[in-house]
Motif scaffolding. Structure first.
Motif, short mmCIF file in Angstrom:
data_model
loop_
_atom_site.label_atom_id
_atom_site.label_comp_id
_atom_site.label_asym_id
_atom_site.label_seq_id
_atom_site.Cartn_x
_atom_site.Cartn_y
_atom_site.Cartn_z
N PRO A 137 0.80 -1.23 0.00
CA PRO A 137 0.00 0.00 0.00
C PRO A 137 0.84 1.28 0.00
O PRO A 137 0.61 2.19 0.81
N PHE A 138 1.80 1.36 -0.93
CA PHE A 138 2.68 2.51 -0.99
C PHE A 138 2.78 3.00 -2.44
O PHE A 138 2.70 2.20 -3.38
N PRO A 139 3.00 4.30 -2.63
CA PRO A 139 3.20 4.83 -3.98
C PRO A 139 4.53 4.36 -4.57
O PRO A 139 5.42 3.88 -3.85
N GLU A 140 4.68 4.52 -5.86
CA GLU A 140 5.94 4.22 -6.52
C GLU A 140 7.04 5.14 -5.99
O GLU A 140 6.79 6.27 -5.58
N ASN A 141 8.28 4.63 -6.02
CA ASN A 141 9.47 5.45 -5.71
C ASN A 141 9.39 6.08 -4.31
O ASN A 141 9.67 7.26 -4.13
N THR A 142 9.03 5.26 -3.32
CA THR A 142 8.84 5.77 -1.95
C THR A 142 10.06 5.59 -1.07
O THR A 142 10.40 6.49 -0.28
N PHE A 143 10.76 4.46 -1.19
CA PHE A 143 11.78 4.08 -0.20
C PHE A 143 13.20 4.11 -0.77
O PHE A 143 13.42 3.73 -1.92
N ASP A 144 14.14 4.52 0.08
CA ASP A 144 15.56 4.49 -0.28
C ASP A 144 16.12 3.08 -0.20
O ASP A 144 17.07 2.73 -0.90
N ALA A 145 15.55 2.27 0.69
CA ALA A 145 16.01 0.89 0.87
C ALA A 145 14.87 0.07 1.43
O ALA A 145 13.94 0.60 2.06
N ALA A 146 14.93 -1.25 1.22
CA ALA A 146 13.95 -2.18 1.78
C ALA A 146 14.67 -3.39 2.33
O ALA A 146 15.72 -3.80 1.81
N PHE A 147 14.11 -3.98 3.37
CA PHE A 147 14.69 -5.14 4.04
C PHE A 147 13.64 -6.24 4.14
O PHE A 147 12.44 -5.96 4.29
N ASN A 148 14.10 -7.49 4.09
CA ASN A 148 13.21 -8.64 4.25
C ASN A 148 14.02 -9.75 4.90
O ASN A 148 14.94 -10.29 4.30
N THR A 149 13.67 -10.09 6.15
CA THR A 149 14.46 -11.03 6.93
C THR A 149 13.64 -12.26 7.31
O THR A 149 12.66 -12.15 8.04
N ILE A 150 14.02 -13.40 6.81
CA ILE A 150 13.38 -14.69 7.11
C ILE A 150 11.86 -14.58 6.94
O ILE A 150 11.07 -14.98 7.81
N SER A 151 11.47 -14.01 5.81
CA SER A 151 10.04 -13.87 5.50
C SER A 151 9.74 -14.30 4.07
O SER A 151 8.63 -14.73 3.78
N PHE A 152 10.74 -14.19 3.20
CA PHE A 152 10.54 -14.50 1.79
C PHE A 152 10.10 -15.95 1.59
O PHE A 152 9.37 -16.26 0.66
N LEU A 153 10.53 -16.82 2.47
CA LEU A 153 10.19 -18.24 2.38
C LEU A 153 8.69 -18.51 2.53
O LEU A 153 8.20 -19.59 2.16
N HIS A 154 7.94 -17.55 3.04
CA HIS A 154 6.50 -17.72 3.22
C HIS A 154 5.68 -17.29 2.00
O HIS A 154 4.48 -17.59 1.95
N GLU A 171 6.79 -5.80 -6.59
CA GLU A 171 6.27 -4.73 -5.74
C GLU A 171 7.41 -3.98 -5.04
O GLU A 171 7.35 -2.75 -4.89
N VAL A 172 8.44 -4.70 -4.62
CA VAL A 172 9.60 -4.03 -4.03
C VAL A 172 10.24 -3.09 -5.05
O VAL A 172 10.58 -1.94 -4.74
N GLN A 173 10.38 -3.57 -6.28
CA GLN A 173 10.95 -2.73 -7.33
C GLN A 173 10.11 -1.47 -7.53
O GLN A 173 10.65 -0.37 -7.71
N ARG A 174 8.81 -1.61 -7.48
CA ARG A 174 7.91 -0.48 -7.69
C ARG A 174 8.05 0.58 -6.61
O ARG A 174 8.08 1.79 -6.91
N VAL A 175 8.14 0.16 -5.35
CA VAL A 175 8.12 1.13 -4.26
C VAL A 175 9.51 1.69 -3.94
O VAL A 175 9.61 2.69 -3.21
N LEU A 176 10.57 1.08 -4.45
CA LEU A 176 11.92 1.63 -4.25
C LEU A 176 12.14 2.85 -5.15
O LEU A 176 11.64 2.90 -6.28
N LYS A 177 12.93 3.78 -4.67
CA LYS A 177 13.38 4.88 -5.49
C LYS A 177 14.41 4.37 -6.50
O LYS A 177 15.04 3.34 -6.27
#
Length: 212
Positions: free
Chosen positions: A105-122, A132-138
């Protein structure tokens, strides 16, 4: 099928939330986060996303290290988020919202960085999550994915610890998925106990598959 999958995952983590920060898991996550951040390069006064934030362990560390940093933690489980908010000592600069990683639920080009820790496996559709990560990253933004990296281990209901199964991806699989959505692999690093960190960077150009 997808709606049922997400409901079962949410219920699973809602039930686990009150006891999630037990003695054995807390030191493990603290160690993983500490090692992860030795490889991370992002603006110390930037705006970051913690995807699958759980009870907010990473933000607790980031908030102490970087007093000018702002960020949002996203998680599917309202009960996990309630725990994260209850333990949040950094006020409004680090907030938590409920949502699905496949439709953030975020606009495009919102974040300078994103993190995902022991969650991708789900995740049921990992490439959708990466898109979606690509979309919301600057442009030029970094994504740090830390998860077990032995190749896919289990799908369906065969894994006893989580409804819907758990999925693990190799370096090559992560790299290929990232390339298809416009995330360039920068490096892979093993952190500990089989946890593989993959650092991605948002490409400046939109992949043809997305543009079309």
């Amino acid at each position: 099928m997808s709606e049922q999958f997400f409901q079962r995952k949410q219920t699973f983590f809602d039930r686990w939330a009150r006891n999630y920060d037990i003695l054995l898991t807390t030191p493990f996550y603290q160690a993983v986060h500490k090692r992860l951040l030795t490889y991370a390069d992002f603006p110390r006064d930037g705006h970051v996303l913690d995807l699958g934030c759980g009870t907010g362990k990473l933000f607790k560390r980031l908030g102490k290290l970087y007093p000018e940093l702002t960020g949002v933690g996203l998680d599917l489980s309202p009960e996990m988020l309630a725990q994260a908010q209850r333990k949040n000592i950094h006020g409004d600069r680090l907030s938590f919202v409920q949502g699905n990683a496949e439709a953030q639920p975020f606009p495009e080009n919102t974040f300078d960085a994103a993190f995902n820790t022991i969650s991708f496996l789900h995740y049921l559709h990992p490439e959708t999550v990466l898109g979606e990560v690509q979309r919301v990253l600057k442009p030029g933004g970094q994504f740090y994915l830390a998860d077990y990296g032995k190749g896919e281990l289990c799908q369906g209901d065969g894994f006893p610890f989580s409804p819907g199964g758990l999925r693990f991806y190799s370096r090559a699989e992560r790299t290929a998925m990232g390339e298809r959505v416009g995330l360039e692999t920068v490096a892979h690093h093993y952190l500990m106990f089989g946890v593989l960190l993959t650092s991605f960077q948002k490409s400046e150009e939109i992949p043809a598959a997305i543009a079309s």
